[in-house]
Write a protein that holds these residues in place. Structure first.
Motif, short mmCIF file in Angstrom:
data_model
loop_
_atom_site.label_atom_id
_atom_site.label_comp_id
_atom_site.label_asym_id
_atom_site.label_seq_id
_atom_site.Cartn_x
_atom_site.Cartn_y
_atom_site.Cartn_z
N HIS A 68 0.85 -1.20 0.00
CA HIS A 68 0.00 0.00 0.00
C HIS A 68 0.88 1.24 0.00
O HIS A 68 2.04 1.18 0.38
N ALA A 69 0.27 2.37 -0.32
CA ALA A 69 0.86 3.65 0.06
C ALA A 69 0.53 3.82 1.55
O ALA A 69 -0.48 3.30 2.03
N PHE A 70 1.40 4.52 2.26
CA PHE A 70 1.21 4.67 3.70
C PHE A 70 1.28 6.14 4.10
O PHE A 70 2.02 6.92 3.51
N LEU A 71 0.54 6.48 5.14
CA LEU A 71 0.75 7.73 5.85
C LEU A 71 1.80 7.44 6.91
O LEU A 71 1.78 6.36 7.53
N ASN A 72 2.71 8.35 7.12
CA ASN A 72 3.77 8.19 8.13
C ASN A 72 4.60 6.93 7.90
O ASN A 72 4.93 6.21 8.85
N TYR A 73 4.95 6.68 6.65
CA TYR A 73 5.69 5.47 6.30
C TYR A 73 6.98 5.33 7.12
O TYR A 73 7.74 6.26 7.29
N GLY A 74 7.18 4.12 7.63
CA GLY A 74 8.39 3.81 8.38
C GLY A 74 8.38 4.27 9.82
O GLY A 74 9.35 4.07 10.55
N LYS A 75 7.30 4.89 10.26
CA LYS A 75 7.19 5.35 11.64
C LYS A 75 6.27 4.42 12.42
O LYS A 75 5.54 3.62 11.84
N GLU A 76 6.32 4.53 13.74
CA GLU A 76 5.48 3.67 14.58
C GLU A 76 4.00 3.81 14.25
O GLU A 76 3.25 2.85 14.37
N ASN A 77 3.59 4.99 13.85
CA ASN A 77 2.18 5.24 13.59
C ASN A 77 1.83 5.16 12.10
O ASN A 77 0.86 5.75 11.66
N GLN A 78 2.63 4.40 11.32
CA GLN A 78 2.32 4.30 9.89
C GLN A 78 0.95 3.68 9.70
O GLN A 78 0.52 2.83 10.48
N GLN A 79 0.27 4.14 8.66
CA GLN A 79 -1.10 3.70 8.40
C GLN A 79 -1.25 3.43 6.92
O GLN A 79 -1.01 4.31 6.09
N ALA A 80 -1.64 2.20 6.58
CA ALA A 80 -1.87 1.84 5.17
C ALA A 80 -3.08 2.59 4.64
O ALA A 80 -4.08 2.77 5.34
N ILE A 81 -2.98 3.03 3.40
CA ILE A 81 -4.10 3.69 2.74
C ILE A 81 -4.77 2.65 1.85
O ILE A 81 -4.14 2.09 0.95
N GLY A 82 -6.03 2.37 2.11
CA GLY A 82 -6.80 1.41 1.31
C GLY A 82 -7.48 2.14 0.16
O GLY A 82 -6.83 2.77 -0.67
N LYS A 83 -8.78 2.09 0.13
CA LYS A 83 -9.56 2.77 -0.90
C LYS A 83 -9.71 4.24 -0.49
O LYS A 83 -10.09 4.52 0.64
N ILE A 84 -9.39 5.15 -1.44
CA ILE A 84 -9.38 6.56 -1.09
C ILE A 84 -9.81 7.41 -2.28
O ILE A 84 -9.45 7.13 -3.42
N LYS A 85 -10.60 8.44 -1.97
CA LYS A 85 -10.99 9.40 -3.01
C LYS A 85 -9.80 10.27 -3.37
O LYS A 85 -8.98 10.61 -2.51
N VAL A 86 -9.74 10.65 -4.63
CA VAL A 86 -8.62 11.43 -5.13
C VAL A 86 -8.48 12.75 -4.36
O VAL A 86 -7.36 13.20 -4.09
N GLU A 87 -9.57 13.37 -3.98
CA GLU A 87 -9.50 14.65 -3.26
C GLU A 87 -8.84 14.50 -1.89
O GLU A 87 -8.06 15.35 -1.48
N GLN A 88 -9.13 13.42 -1.19
CA GLN A 88 -8.49 13.17 0.11
C GLN A 88 -7.00 12.90 -0.09
O GLN A 88 -6.17 13.39 0.67
N LEU A 89 -6.66 12.13 -1.12
CA LEU A 89 -5.26 11.82 -1.39
C LEU A 89 -4.48 13.09 -1.73
O LEU A 89 -3.34 13.25 -1.32
N LYS A 90 -5.11 14.01 -2.45
CA LYS A 90 -4.47 15.29 -2.77
C LYS A 90 -4.17 16.08 -1.49
O LYS A 90 -3.14 16.75 -1.40
N GLN A 91 -5.05 15.99 -0.50
CA GLN A 91 -4.81 16.67 0.78
C GLN A 91 -3.60 16.06 1.50
O GLN A 91 -2.76 16.79 2.03
N TYR A 92 -3.49 14.74 1.48
CA TYR A 92 -2.34 14.08 2.09
C TYR A 92 -1.05 14.46 1.36
O TYR A 92 -0.01 14.67 1.98
N LEU A 93 -1.13 14.54 0.04
CA LEU A 93 0.03 14.92 -0.77
C LEU A 93 0.48 16.33 -0.41
O LEU A 93 1.66 16.58 -0.16
N ALA A 94 -0.46 17.26 -0.34
CA ALA A 94 -0.15 18.65 0.00
C ALA A 94 0.42 18.77 1.42
O ALA A 94 1.24 19.65 1.68
N ALA A 95 0.01 17.88 2.30
CA ALA A 95 0.50 17.91 3.69
C ALA A 95 1.90 17.29 3.83
O ALA A 95 2.47 17.31 4.92
#
Length: 142
Positions: A68-95
């Protein structure tokens, strides 16, 4: 010499799945009336996106080393991204959640494909390639 679209149409017409595109390349510019080599990379994720758009692909599948793509990859709090709308993913990208030269270009390419075609993009590992129908990986949609 045949155009890439003609070659791809023939390939698809014979029920083959095209797997193409890669990074690297030799770029040139004209400087002082002469061709000069310059450093550059043709990004494999964006070239795959362009090819998928050109052949009107139903889906773009980007295979990588993680499931998967992950939020906080490689950190203790990493979170796999499953099914996601493009608009939400753009927000994560911008962050800034995705590293340049790693997951960021894959995310950008997937967003571009989904926005231009309205079709799905999937980011997952090679080991999951035979499980795509089961909804594995990060699935980006409108």
């Amino acid at each position: 010499m045949h155009s890439i679209k003609a070659v791809m149409a023939a390939t698809l017409g014979n029920l083959f799945i095209p797997i193409a595109c890669g990074g690297g390349g030799i770029l040139v510019i004209v400087k002082d009336g002469h061709l000069r080599g310059v450093a550059g990379v043709i990004d494999k994720d964006f070239s795959a996106t362009k090819m998928a758009e050109d052949i009107n692909a139903d889906e773009l599948v980007i295979l990588t080393t993680v499931d998967h793509a992950f939020l906080n990859y490689g950190k203790e709090n990493q979170q796999a991204i499953g099914k996601i709308k493009v608009e939400q993913l753009k927000q994560y990208l911008a962050a800034g959640y995705f590293a340049a030269g790693s997951m960021k270009p894959k995310i950008e390419a997937a967003i571009e494909f989904v926005e231009k075609t309205g079709n799905l993009a999937i980011i997952t590992s090679l080991s999951n390639a035979n499980k795509l129908a089961d909804g594995v990986g990060t699935i980006i949609y409108n």
